[in-house]
Scaffold this motif. Structure first.
Motif, PDB file in Angstrom:
ATOM      1  N   TYR A 214      41.175  38.985  35.010  1.00  0.00           N
ATOM      2  CA  TYR A 214      40.901  38.876  33.581  1.00  0.00           C
ATOM      3  C   TYR A 214      42.199  38.514  32.869  1.00  0.00           C
ATOM      4  O   TYR A 214      43.151  39.289  32.873  1.00  0.00           O
TER       5      TYR A 214
ATOM      6  N   MET B 143      40.602  46.389  29.803  1.00  0.00           N
ATOM      7  CA  MET B 143      39.769  45.703  30.804  1.00  0.00           C
ATOM      8  C   MET B 143      40.174  45.973  32.243  1.00  0.00           C
ATOM      9  O   MET B 143      39.334  45.984  33.135  1.00  0.00           O
TER      10      MET B 143
ATOM     11  N   MET C 220      38.018  35.370  34.359  1.00  0.00           N
ATOM     12  CA  MET C 220      37.784  35.278  32.921  1.00  0.00           C
ATOM     13  C   MET C 220      39.082  34.903  32.227  1.00  0.00           C
ATOM     14  O   MET C 220      40.084  35.603  32.341  1.00  0.00           O
TER      15      MET C 220
ATOM     16  N   THR D  78      37.670  40.879  40.037  1.00  0.00           N
ATOM     17  CA  THR D  78      37.849  40.124  38.799  1.00  0.00           C
ATOM     18  C   THR D  78      39.326  39.916  38.459  1.00  0.00           C
ATOM     19  O   THR D  78      40.127  40.840  38.585  1.00  0.00           O
TER      20      THR D  78
ATOM     21  N   ALA E 181      43.849  42.846  35.267  1.00  0.00           N
ATOM     22  CA  ALA E 181      44.105  42.136  34.010  1.00  0.00           C
ATOM     23  C   ALA E 181      45.490  41.511  34.082  1.00  0.00           C
ATOM     24  O   ALA E 181      46.456  42.195  34.410  1.00  0.00           O
TER      25      ALA E 181
ATOM     26  N   ALA F 271      39.139  45.119  38.948  1.00  0.00           N
ATOM     27  CA  ALA F 271      39.455  44.180  37.871  1.00  0.00           C
ATOM     28  C   ALA F 271      40.955  44.230  37.613  1.00  0.00           C
ATOM     29  O   ALA F 271      41.482  45.274  37.224  1.00  0.00           O
TER      30      ALA F 271
END
Ligand code: ADP
Ligand code: ADP
Length: 231
Positions: free
Chosen positions: A195, A206, A163, A193, A37, A35
């Motif tokens: 984010y 996150m 996201m 991901t 960010a 992930a």
């Protein structure tokens, strides 16, 4: 390892005063199941970056690869990308279950396959998720709507999860709950991901790593320790 790589992405929008650069030569690599960010102030190009990966905008220059696959050559609907927006964007005329099932009903899946995928997703979302399935979006709180929107992405088993400020519109209490739920989900689901947030604390919470963005560029990428404690 299949990584997601952005190579020299430039995106110009046509504005009233001519071409407006939104992304200025962005290169990034996100590891399999990682992930990342992306944090930066409003207007720095975060949403545009996600849209380019999702295929909702086409880059002016540059390429996006997933492993050996050139994503820029692939239609948005075939990219295996799931995106969650800040305003949930559920189909209002369908119950939550219908929102999750919609994709399967319009592709070559049997009813049983759809039921199985919805069941597994509900399980992944936690014990208190099941009761949301029979309700219409307008009867759900913001936090509940966002959980359904997240489940609608997960149910399709995306290879890349995007996201965009998913908790920004929730009140403080729901924001805290939902942020913990999303973090848990990212840990169990382990999907690659991106984010996006303007909030530094949220990004630190996150992301396995952080990318600091400003005025269409990535200024720094690294772990929290790299960025804040490096000599
Ligand atoms: P962020 O998500 O960080 O707030 P955006 O990606 O939404 O930033 O926007 C980056 C820049 O591109 C901003 O200057 C914004 O005004 C501009 N922009 C975004 N979308 C469009 C569009 N569809 N047409 C023209 N300019 C746009
Ligand atoms: P939030 O502060 O997160 O927006 P709400 O105060 O809107 O939450 O909702 C609190 C609870 O009431 C939630 O469990 C939600 O599902 C339920 N709820 C909200 N609006 C409606 C509605 N129009 N009909 C039925 N239940 C609702």
């Amino acid at each position: 390892m299949t990584s997601l790589r952005l190579e020299h992405i430039v995106k110009d929008y046509d504005g009233p005063g001519g071409r407006q650069p939104a992304l200025r030569d962005i290169s990034l690599e996100v590891g399999d199941g990682e992930a990342l960010a992306i944090v930066g102030p409003s207007g720095c190009g975060k949403s545009t970056l996600l849209k380019v990966v999702a295929g909702l905008e086409f880059p002016t220059h540059g390429r996006i690869y997933y492993g050996d696959l050139d994503m820029t050559e692939i239609k948005p609907q075939d990219r295996g990308v799931g995106m969650v927006f800040q305003d949930y964007a559920l189909y209002p005329a369908m119950k939550s279950k219908g929102n999750l099932a919609y994709y399967f009903e319009h592709h070559a899946y049997t009813h049983e396959q759809m039921e199985e995928r919805v069941r597994r997703t509900a399980e992944l979302m936690g014990v208190d998720f099941q009761h949301l399935l029979g309700r219409f979006p307008e009867t759900l709180s913001g936090g509940e709507q966002q959980r359904v929107a997240i489940a609608r992405c997960i149910v399709r088993d995306p290879t890349i999860f995007l996201m965009d400020e998913p908790i920004v519109n929730l009140d403080a209490k729901r924001r805290e709950q939902t942020r913990i739920e999303i973090k848990k989900l990212l840990r169990t689901f382990r999907v690659t991901t991106l984010y996006v947030t303007h909030d530094q604390q949220e990004a630190i919470f996150m992301g396995d790593r952080l990318a600091v963005m400003r005025a269409g560029r990535i200024e720094q990428v690294g772990s929290f320790d790299d960025l804040y404690y490096a000599p």
